[in-house]
Write a protein that holds these residues in place. Structure first.
Motif, PDB file in Angstrom:
ATOM      1  N   SER A 381      -2.431  -4.514  -4.581  1.00  0.00           N
ATOM      2  CA  SER A 381      -2.855  -5.681  -5.356  1.00  0.00           C
ATOM      3  C   SER A 381      -2.070  -6.682  -5.834  1.00  0.00           C
ATOM      4  O   SER A 381      -2.299  -7.688  -6.191  1.00  0.00           O
ATOM      5  N   HIS A 382      -0.779  -6.073  -6.227  1.00  0.00           N
ATOM      6  CA  HIS A 382       0.403  -7.038  -6.827  1.00  0.00           C
ATOM      7  C   HIS A 382       0.571  -8.449  -6.133  1.00  0.00           C
ATOM      8  O   HIS A 382       0.862  -9.366  -6.861  1.00  0.00           O
ATOM      9  N   ASN A 383       0.636  -8.428  -4.681  1.00  0.00           N
ATOM     10  CA  ASN A 383       1.074  -9.398  -4.021  1.00  0.00           C
ATOM     11  C   ASN A 383       0.420  -9.500  -2.834  1.00  0.00           C
ATOM     12  O   ASN A 383      -0.031  -8.325  -2.072  1.00  0.00           O
ATOM     13  N   PRO A 384      -0.472 -10.696  -2.475  1.00  0.00           N
ATOM     14  CA  PRO A 384      -1.476 -10.494  -1.539  1.00  0.00           C
ATOM     15  C   PRO A 384      -0.933 -10.301  -0.010  1.00  0.00           C
ATOM     16  O   PRO A 384      -0.495 -11.114   0.476  1.00  0.00           O
ATOM     17  N   ARG A 385      -1.465  -9.092   0.424  1.00  0.00           N
ATOM     18  CA  ARG A 385      -1.424  -8.942   1.816  1.00  0.00           C
ATOM     19  C   ARG A 385      -1.816  -9.874   2.609  1.00  0.00           C
ATOM     20  O   ARG A 385      -1.162 -10.033   3.715  1.00  0.00           O
ATOM     21  N   LEU A 386      -3.095 -10.439   2.483  1.00  0.00           N
ATOM     22  CA  LEU A 386      -3.669 -11.527   3.364  1.00  0.00           C
ATOM     23  C   LEU A 386      -2.780 -12.701   3.583  1.00  0.00           C
ATOM     24  O   LEU A 386      -2.810 -13.397   4.575  1.00  0.00           O
ATOM     25  N   TYR A 387      -2.180 -13.180   2.653  1.00  0.00           N
ATOM     26  CA  TYR A 387      -1.625 -14.308   2.516  1.00  0.00           C
ATOM     27  C   TYR A 387      -0.060 -14.136   3.295  1.00  0.00           C
ATOM     28  O   TYR A 387       0.362 -15.007   3.955  1.00  0.00           O
ATOM     29  N   LYS A 388       0.289 -12.884   3.234  1.00  0.00           N
ATOM     30  CA  LYS A 388       1.414 -12.640   3.902  1.00  0.00           C
ATOM     31  C   LYS A 388       1.404 -12.533   5.476  1.00  0.00           C
ATOM     32  O   LYS A 388       1.900 -12.978   6.621  1.00  0.00           O
TER      33      LYS A 388
END
Length: 408
Positions: A381-388
């Motif tokens: 949840s730290h850094n959005p997987r979906l945005y990547k």
């Protein structure tokens, strides 16, 4: 604590290399009681003390400077092993290794040489970056501003998600100059005006000290400030790929731990369900399939992380040869982003599959097996997987490069 392993660490003064028996002993000690520590919320101060004594934080400093000389691939192999031993301890060291890469691995001036020596002596460095009032996560300018004070500065601010800082000797504080220039201030944690609050209450990664850092009129010397430039620190394109990949490596380590616990669960089971296809759990094809899927997921996760690490080594080789190449660093960011998109899904699914092989008894709080899913879910949840995933899709469809700052 295993006294033999403990004594082995104390009797070995060398900075550990990635393949050393000293590092193996240290990781074995970290693995001891990790489930119990998390269940009782026992913060790992003693273990971080051993890490400090062992000088693990100097793992990536070049051997000719007295460090461990580890490549990026070797570093991430170690991170995976640490993540399997204790995901909290592995995460605590994330900001330290990123600091070393940015400001101490290959120092540029006298102050950075002092920071390198501090790391060689065992110092751990934390981070105070995020601010609760920031409307855009990862953006600048920051409310923590360098106010001139004689030949130095003063800073006041409130930071959160200060992972690892509770256990550290120095802290890197992200600041802005009065005219909005982003910078880093690296200061000792015993300086007047710094307060660390252990108020992290996440569902996972409960022992990382990811709480609040309060800064009240803290003195900062001029030499302790490093301004971002296109060739240094946070201003270097894709300089955030390393910390992003680090989180994915910890998740790959969790996957390795899930495999170990799932295998142990099946092997020690003495009963089976009355409708199971085999009376002995280790002969049950359904359980064998689940173990096979978890094992395959762990393999793919480690391969993905190490492939991305090799891209970092390739980009560094060009920099050291005086041929910095933006496309090489971009390729490293692409591999790291793709690894995260896949590995996060694999570890979260495998953390749930762990209970498929253990039955209801695996859910007992005394086993604390749910920590793997909770820790992986928190890291993911730290850094959005979906945005990547979306950025990778843009790249594939339109040739749009990944963003060169912040979360890439």
């Amino acid at each position: 604590m295993n006294q033999i392993l403990h004594d082995q660490l104390l009797n070995d003064a060398a900075v550990p290399s990635a393949s050393s028996s000293k590092l193996q002993a240290l990781i074995a000690l970290i693995a001891e009681g990790s489930a119990e520590r998390e269940a009782s919320r026992t913060l790992p101060f003693e273990l971080i003390g051993l890490i400090r004594q062992a000088r693990l934080g100097a793992l990536t400093i070049p051997a000719e400077a007295g460090g461990g000389g580890a490549s990026f691939r070797a570093l991430f192999e170690v991170v995976i092993r640490l993540g399997a031993a204790d995901a909290n301890v592995a995460h605590i060291l994330r900001n330290h290794f990123v600091f070393v890469e940015r400001y101490a691995r290959r120092p540029r001036d006298a102050q950075q040489r002092l920071w390198q020596q501090a790391v060689l002596d065992g110092a751990i460095v934390g981070l105070a970056n995020n601010e609760p009032a920031a409307p855009v996560v990862g953006a600048s300018p920051l409310d923590t501003v360098l106010r001139p004070d004689g030949d130095g500065f003063r800073i006041t601010g409130r930071k959160f998600y200060s992972t690892g800082t509770l256990f550290s000797d120095l802290v890197l504080v992200r600041v802005s100059s009065e005219d909005g220039r982003p910078a880093s201030a690296i200061i000792p944690l015993d300086r007047a005006g710094i307060e660390l609050v252990d108020d992290w209450d996440g569902v996972g990664q409960r022992l990382t000290g990811s709480g609040t850092t309060l800064l009240t009129d803290v003195r900062v010397e001029a030499a302790e400030v490093v301004y971002d430039t296109p060739t240094q620190g946070y201003g270097l394109p894709y300089s955030s790929t390393l910390p992003q990949l680090y989180l994915t490596a910890v998740n790959a380590g969790i996957l390795r731990a899930v495999l170990a616990d799932a295998t142990a669960l099946v092997r020690r089971r003495e009963r089976s369900f009355f409708f199971a296809p085999a009376p002995v759990p280790t002969d049950d094809p359904i359980l064998q399939q689940v173990i096979g899927e978890i094992s395959s997921a762990a393999f793919v996760a480690e391969v993905a992380v190490l492939s991305a690490a090799e891209a970092q080594d390739a980009a560094e080789a060009l920099r050291l040869a005086g041929q910095p190449d933006l496309e090489a660093t971009h390729q490293g960011a692409i591999r790291a982003a793709k690894a995260k998109v896949v590995v996060d899904d694999l570890v979260i699914r495998s953390g749930s599959q762990l209970f498929d092989v253990g039955g209801a008894s695996a859910a007992l709080k005394t086993h604390n097996l749910d920590r793997h899913w909770r820790n992986a879910r928190t890291l993911s949840s730290h850094n959005p997987r979906l945005y990547k995933a979306r950025a990778i899709g843009q790249l594939e469809l339109n040739g749009t490069a990944l963003p060169s700052t912040s979360f890439f």
